[in-house]
Design an enzyme around this catalytic site. Sequence first.
Site, PDB file in Angstrom:
ATOM      1  N   LYS A   1      -2.013   8.620  15.457  1.00 10.77           N
ATOM      2  CA  LYS A   1      -1.267   7.781  14.517  1.00 10.77           C
ATOM      3  C   LYS A   1      -0.617   8.650  13.454  1.00 10.77           C
ATOM      4  CE  LYS A   1      -1.830   3.617  11.646  1.00 10.77           C
ATOM      5  NZ  LYS A   1      -2.769   2.577  11.184  1.00 10.77           N
TER       6      LYS A   1
ATOM      7  N   SER B   1      -1.745  -2.219  11.757  1.00  9.35           N
ATOM      8  CA  SER B   1      -0.649  -1.270  11.621  1.00  9.35           C
ATOM      9  C   SER B   1      -0.610  -0.215  12.721  1.00  9.35           C
ATOM     10  CB  SER B   1      -0.758  -0.569  10.262  1.00  9.35           C
ATOM     11  OG  SER B   1      -1.960   0.187  10.186  1.00  9.35           O
TER      12      SER B   1
ATOM     13  N   SER C   1      -6.537  -2.888  11.387  1.00 13.59           N
ATOM     14  CA  SER C   1      -5.375  -2.208  11.967  1.00 13.59           C
ATOM     15  C   SER C   1      -5.637  -1.438  13.251  1.00 13.59           C
ATOM     16  CB  SER C   1      -4.753  -1.260  10.934  1.00 13.59           C
ATOM     17  OG  SER C   1      -4.119  -1.988   9.922  1.00 13.59           O
TER      18      SER C   1
END
EC number: 6.3.5.7
Length: 485
Positions: free
Chosen positions: A78, A153, A177
């Site tokens: 990420k 997210s 997330s």
Amino acid sequence: MSLFDHSVSELHKKLNNKEISVTDLVEESYKRIADVEDNVKAFLTLDEENARAKAKELDAKIGAEDNGLLFGMPIGVKDNIVTNGLRTTCASKMLANFDPIYDATVVQKLKAADTITIGKLNMDEFAMGSSNENSGFYATKNPWNLDYVPGGSSGGSAAAVAAGEVLFSLGSDTGGSIRQPAAYCGVVGLKPTYGRVSRYGLVAFASSLDQIGPITRTVEDNAYLLQAISGLDRMDATSANVEVGNYLAGLTGDVKGLRIAVPKEYLGEGVGEEARESVLAALKVLEGMGATWEEVSLPHSKYALATYYLLSSSEASANLSRFDGVRYGVRSDNVNNLMDLYKNTRSEGFGDEVKRRIMLGTFALSSGYYDAYYKKAQQVRTLIKNDFENVFANYDVIIGPTTPTPAFKVGEKVDDPMTMYANDILTIPVNLAGVPAISVPCGFGANNMPLGLQIIGKHFDEATIYRVAHAFEQATDYHTKKASL
């Protein structure tokens, strides 16, 4: 059949038997990215040259006794986890050209485990969002249906795994997330106990809530990845000095005598019928294996959403104050004085959702409102944590849906922040309490989009979560279903 349809242990056997090479795995990843990335848009930055060079280096070590736990496995990271020499943007124009000079602790651990980083994954800007539509560059799509969001997210992290672009990925979880996009994309996502995995090198959103964790196709692979990244880190003051057990050894499939708590609040108002029925069906599966369950109450969970957005936004307003155009990141060209520098850099560099949360947090921390909002939210957080402790005094795990509904369509909620925020009502309490939780696939909605089962455990008891998740996974076939992209 893709090589990524195999587990870590299966791929290691193939490597040791010289059936495949590490280069084959890396090329499989980049070929798949070339085929589907224009549609999925899971990646922000690829690291092809370094990945291929690393693959050749590892090919020469196949079969060596000192190879790492995840030898040769391709991974996506990420883009809020810093990587030395590889652009880290947090999906924000504010950091569009930020090139870190050090690796996050988890990245160091991945390198020590002999993984290969394929690239950096898309996300909601600074991890603020539930659909990946808040990325400062472009929105990631759900591989199961490109008209739907992948969640957020960590939407890029979940979508890349679901699309078969990488074997597994790292995400971060502040209010759901990792688990929410894992549920939406039909993969496995774990938020570890707060402090289990180092946050050093994670660009902070809300420091008391953020936690890095793994997203994978299977529970076994998830345990492999957590094993590699867990442990005390002296560079992170919130890292816990708690022994890391052998997660893989606990995947016995035995849940006989397991005591399951099912909060009535997690199956009540605001939770869709499809999510509710999928959980009840999952409980029947576990009952058939010798587990028992009872309905319980987490009475303060109804305050979790408001508590979370007050606390996380307050912490975000402080953490993001460092992005001012002076030290690093984007700097506005429209500057006549110091105030212009601050105001215009932040106005131009941050997206709408980030600005919204900074303003909310600044308001909650302001003189005259601190006691009424921030301090009160901290008190309610303690009550929520106490609710979990009371339940865990009599039960081994808590089970419920990961999300109230399956994934929603792109653009459906982007103009309605409150409706968007409500997607996280079932995941947020876990972060407020600091306990671990996993999402595993447990069915499909009428729109043929995946649903997730959330299994919540006691502090630092990821082993029990994995045991239950693995038992359920092996008793069903949801983990074998693939997006038809």
